[in-house]
Design an enzyme around this catalytic site. Structure first.
Site, mmCIF file in Angstrom:
data_model
loop_
_atom_site.group_PDB
_atom_site.id
_atom_site.type_symbol
_atom_site.label_atom_id
_atom_site.label_comp_id
_atom_site.label_asym_id
_atom_site.label_seq_id
_atom_site.Cartn_x
_atom_site.Cartn_y
_atom_site.Cartn_z
ATOM 1 N N HIS A 192 41.891 48.723 35.763
ATOM 2 C CA HIS A 192 41.245 48.231 34.534
ATOM 3 C C HIS A 192 41.958 48.721 33.270
ATOM 4 C CE1 HIS A 192 38.063 46.389 36.776
ATOM 5 N NE2 HIS A 192 37.673 47.533 37.313
ATOM 6 N N ASP B 71 40.320 44.626 45.351
ATOM 7 C CA ASP B 71 39.144 45.311 44.824
ATOM 8 C C ASP B 71 38.088 44.262 44.465
ATOM 9 O OD1 ASP B 71 38.636 48.247 43.295
ATOM 10 O OD2 ASP B 71 37.541 46.563 42.392
ATOM 11 N N HIS C 195 36.267 44.181 41.896
ATOM 12 C CA HIS C 195 36.285 43.884 40.465
ATOM 13 C C HIS C 195 37.596 43.199 40.093
ATOM 14 C CE1 HIS C 195 33.615 47.448 40.945
ATOM 15 N NE2 HIS C 195 32.846 46.733 40.136
ATOM 16 N N ASP D 130 35.650 48.135 47.382
ATOM 17 C CA ASP D 130 34.254 47.917 46.988
ATOM 18 C C ASP D 130 33.733 46.532 47.336
ATOM 19 O OD1 ASP D 130 36.150 47.236 45.114
ATOM 20 O OD2 ASP D 130 35.313 48.459 43.509
HETATM 21 ZN ZN LIG Z 1 36.380 48.038 41.774
#
Ligand SMILES: [Zn+2]
Ligand SMILES: [Zn+2]
Lengths: 552, 438
Positions: B109, B148, B150, B237
């Protein structure tokens, strides 16, 4: 007085030590078929003229377990394993395991209780008298292992070794292999220590007899029967302890014990030999047996020398003795003799050995120099690998990375017959000073004589689930939530001292080896903590010994 | 013997965002326990490496920190970025076939400009590794596959204008999860159009959907792109037990994915089911990458596992069609977009740093050039940082930037300096990892 006996591949040494002085020493040929005979012979020499009652402790270091294991002269073991889900167990153990159902997770929760397929169990246990039991994460919960042990006992096994009792540390494969090897040598070892004890008693010695372990600690014979595998590789351990007793280096150092067949290399820091990051490997299988950070390479005075396209190849096979003392083929010792680095045997014959290896118009000196250089280059390569291995200790925190574990040697120490010739050359090549301590000829027996008794145990606390466990003791107790580090240390050191007392080991110096503490979190709330503690009766030597050279 | 897998394990037991935060000190404790207990570090198929410490210049090949990257990171960041560099070296030197940097803190991120911590990340460790691979080993074409849950908006941001870096991310649909971005229309700026691939999945998608997506579109695109190096942002995740997301992938699903992807280097990203998922997912990925049998790696507790519903596959099929079209036509689309925008292309971004409550406004301008890759200028202003409000003008060049563009970039920086509008004026040399204060 302390009596030390070291049974090596070639010689059996004995030494009697009093107040840091060598009173008497003996070196006799190891009697391969009947090891005990050599031991008693050496004992008789050092005890001649002394009352047996002067001996306050006997420590024996023997290759019996090492040889049995490395040569595969062991008995068949019924290995019962509870691996649960995870990686495949194929080819990870020295024998085909019987896979029982039963699984514990990483928090010590029993996911599946033990169940056994009677038919397969019966078929695989046929003809076996000893057994080993091991379960994944059994060090967090021993219930499944204990149930399986009972089942095996009912099936009539005479001796059963349990993985989590050998070591409370994580590594299911290593614990399993350790339990297997303990079982595999149990009867052989039992017979051996029975004979040793008998022989020593018959000479009127009433003092406690202990045996050396791979980590350089001693343990009473009866206690050693609980984990025979720990007495593997005691020869190198004894050698390291001998150096510690004679001349422990204050700086980071590398010791090299150059024998006839092998050179044993160990690392030193702060006056102590370094223990390996991981347990010893036996017959290629990793175990949980604590040992020194050592390597043994097939290079010694009796090593065979061959000429190849790439230059000279030294060892690993042994052809000795040197041609200088009547051997038939050129050895490393011949090269050292030809160069005048060591002085034994017939120099003319050693020079002749060198000229056998000549092809070009190299002089004898040039050939011998090339051979010695090839030898030290080989040793240097092994040292480089050992440094890499040492530096690979796990790094769990930023501090571990920044502080580092880098090992930078500042000095070389040479012991054993080939050391005076070889190690100074190595020192020159590596740019390090060299020391050859006096008394080094019986260093192993000295090491055995003065080594300390040791014991190791671990304790794990999980306050969320409300228990602590000492796997080595088979103890699991309920606890209150407010469990602190000091309570953990009190409990574990009390157990270690109780064990020491039980075996009359007279050891009170308990120290912490590792400590970890983590909170447990559930849904953003702290629910408790996990503590891991490892303690030991510190290994090492009882006192230093002043060396003296004796001509045999 | 050459090992199949180089493993860099750095659990950073002394690094946390806060004691009960998902990024807390014991995030990899149970994973460590599982790996140790399985005896994975003893296998000859696996070679262990100790992470090195990254240099500030390694970080500055990618990032411009305001006021300086060194004031925004902790020492742990230098270790996790260094761990990735170690993993890259192990593969490039030929010591191992592939490697896995099982390290934290994570990074996907973190964007090019850094004012603070966002989405648990300060520096983008994959991007730093990619820049290192280019600088040290001359690698050009790199694919980053982000598994991931996200959207890796930081990685997307950094490579948005780079046609040589293919970024593919599948993730839970941004309308239902942080950071809210990651839709198919975010496909890269004109010169790099089609090399940023977003595959937003419906919540509840499991092994079946993810593998359908991999076989249907990710694999074909990778084969077509022919990267020299494949990097896996190996977040975990998507697991059915993850507390932060709502997907249904299992340890087996992840392991099979690692097996099919055969990434050269994997880097851990998210994954916050620290007890129920991470120990098993990591064991699975490690075994798969080491080319060993992972078929028996199964979570002991699968009570939370739900079968994905039919709409999940329907979304997957729609993405395969939509992205397939984009990929096929990407060169044509890129030419058209370039023709339309002229000499420069700009985008305005509002970036929120959830961890610290920072809001940043950014205008990024790509300056095109026929002779070279052109250069980049960025105007950034952020409120609520730990240094208060701060602003900067940044011009970015690299070794291959032509003299004309280089001159222009410096001129722009000097012009910005004269306006006295910006607190900081920087020129970043991406190749050297050097940031000049104008
Ligand atoms: Zn994540
Ligand atoms: Zn240009």
């Amino acid at each position: 007085m302390l009596l030390g006996v070291d049974v090596g591949g070639t010689f059996t040494d004995a030494v009697l030590v009093n107040s840091g002085m060598i009173i008497k020493q003996a070196k006799v040929k190891t009697t391969q078929e009947e090891v005990l005979q050599g031991i008693l012979q050496a004992l008789d020499i050092v005890l001649a003229g002394s009352e047996p009652s002067v001996v306050s402790r006997v420590v024996v270091s023997s290759t019996i377990v090492t040889n049995a294991l490395t040569e595969g002269k062991t008995e068949p073991v019924f290995l019962a394993v509870m691996a649960g889900p995870g990686m495949s167990t194929k080819e990870r153990f020295p024998t085909e395991p019987y896979l029982a159902d039963g699984y514990v997770d990483h928090r010590g929760k029993i996911i599946k209780s033990v169940s056994v397929n009677e038919k397969v169990f019966a078929a695989m246990s046929v003809g076996k008298k000893v057994a080993a039991v091991s379960g994944k994460f059994a060090v967090r919960n021993q219930k499944n292992e204990q149930e399986l042990r009972i089942k095996l006992k009912e099936a009539g096994f005479e001796r059963i070794f349990v993985g989590s009792e050998i070591s409370g540390e994580l590594n299911f494969v290593r614990r399993t292999n350790s339990a297997y090897f303990s079982a595999a040598v149990y009867n052989k070892f039992k017979e051996f220590i029975g004979q040793v004890e008998d022989g020593i008693r018959r000479r009127g010695i009433t003092a406690q007899v202990q045996i050396l372990k791979a980590d350089g600690g001693t343990i009473p014979l009866a206690a050693a029967l609980e984990q025979p595998v720990e007495t593997v590789f005691t020869g190198p351990a004894a050698s390291v302890l001998g150096i510690e007793a004679l001349d422990a280096p204050a700086v980071n150092a590398i010791s090299l014990d150059v024998g006839g067949t092998t050179t044993d290399i160990a690392f030193w820091s702060g006056g102590f030999p370094l223990l390996a990051n991981k347990g010893a490997k036996i017959a290629g299988y990793p175990t949980a047996v604590r040992a020194f950070h050592m390597r043994s390479i097939g290079l010694g005075g009796d090593s065979h020398i061959r000429k190849t396209a790439q230059g000279f190849e030294i060892g690993p096979d042994r052809v000795g003795p040197a041609m200088a003392i009547g051997g038939k083929e050129p050895t490393l010792s011949d090269a050292l003799i030809a160069l005048g680095c060591v002085s034994f045997g017939d120099v003319k014959k050693a020079r002749e050995a060198m000229s056998f290896l000549a092809e070009t118009d190299d002089t004898v000196e040039e050939i011998a120099e090339k051979i010695v250089l090839a030898s030290v280059t080989k040793i240097e390569g092994t040292i480089a690998e050992m440094i890499r291995e040492w530096n690979l200790q796990p790094v769990y925190t930023v501090n571990d990375v920044i502080e580092g574990t880098e090992f930078v040697p500042e000095k070389l120490i040479g012991v054993g017959g080939g050391a005076p010739g070889l190690i100074p050359v190595l020192g020159m090549k590596m740019g390090l000073p060299v020391e050859i301590p006096a008394g080094a000829m019986v260093a192993n027996a000295i090491g055995a004589a003065v080594s300390r008794p040791t014991l190791t145990a671990t304790l794990r606390v999980d306050t969320t689930d409300g228990y602590y466990i000492i796997p080595e003791a088979g103890i699991r107790e309920k606890i209150q939530r407010d469990f602190s580090r000091s309570t953990a240390e009190e409990i574990l050191s009390a157990w270690l001292i109780e064990q020491a007392d039980k075996w009359q080991m007279k050891a009170k110096n308990v120290e912490v080896m590792a400590y970890e503490e983590f909170p447990t979190i559930h849904n953003y709330y702290t629910t408790g903590k996990i503590i891991y503690l490892k303690m030991q009766l510190k290994p090492g030597i009882l006192h230093t010994v002043t060396g003296r050279e004796v001509v045999f | 013997m050459k090992s199949n897998l180089g493993l860099v394990f750095f659990p950073a037991f002394d690094w946390m965002i806060s004691p009960t935060h998902p990024e807390r000190q014991e995030r990899l404790l149970y994973t460590r326990d599982q790996l140790l207990e399985e005896g994975l570090f003893d296998l000859e198929q696996i070679r262990e490496y100790k992470p090195q410490l990254a240099e500030i210049s390694d970080l500055q090949r990618v990032h411009i920190g305001i006021p300086a990257i060194s004031r925004l990171i902790t020492p742990a960041h230098l270790v996790s970025a260094g761990g990735c560099i170690t993993a890259a070296d192990s593969v490039m030197s030929g010591e191992v076939k592939r490697s896995f940097a099982l390290v934290r803190p994570p990074g996907h991120h973190a964007m090019r400009v850094v004012h603070g911590i966002r989405g648990f990340c300060v520096i983008n460790i994959e991007a730093i590794m990619a820049a290192y691979l280019r600088q040290k080993y001359g690698v050009r074409k790199i694919a980053i596959v982000d598994t991931d849950v996200h959207h890796g908006d930081g990685t997307q941001d950094i490579f948005y204008h780079d046609p040589d870096t293919l970024y593919i991310s599948f993730h839970q649909d941004g309308r239902t999860l942080y950071p809210g971005s990651g839709f198919p229309n975010e496909a890269g700026s004109p010169a790099a159009l089609g090399t940023n691939i977003n595959l937003p999945l419906l919540p509840g998608t499991g092994d079946e959907g993810v593998h359908r997506l991999f076989d249907g579109i990710i694999r074909p695109i990778l084969d077509d792109f022919e990267p020299e190096i494949i990097i896996n942002s190996a977040g975990q995740d998507n697991h059915f037990s993850d507390p932060l997301a709502s997907m249904s992938v299992t340890a087996q699903g992840y392991a099979r994915l690692a097996d099919k992807l055969k990434a050269d280097i994997a880097v851990l990203e998210g994954g916050y089911s620290v007890e129920a998922a991470l120990p098993y997912v990591n064991t699975g990925i490690i075994l798969a990458m080491a080319e060993m049998d992972y078929s028996n790696v199964i979570e002991p507790d699968q009570t939370g596992l739900r079968r994905q519903d039919d709409r999940c596959n329907a979304r997957v099929d729609e993405l395969i069609r939509q992205i397939g079209d984009l990929w096929t036509n990407r060169q044509k689309l890129s030419r058209e977009a370039l023709a339309k925008c002229g000499d420069t292309w700009s985008r305005r971004k509002n970036i929120y740093y959830d961890e610290e409550g920072i809001s940043e406004e950014q205008v990024e301008t790509v300056h095109y050039c026929k002779q070279c890759n052109g250069y980049l200028t960025i105007q950034t202003a952020a409120k609520n940082t730990r240094f208060g409000s701060q602003s900067a003008f940044i011009a970015i060049v690299e070794e291959s930037t032509c003299p004309v563009c280089r001159q222009e970039a410096y001129d722009e920086a000097l012009k910005a300096k004269k306006t006295a509008k910006w607190q900081y004026v920087f020129v970043q040399d991406k190749t050297k990892g050097n940031i000049e204060n104008i």
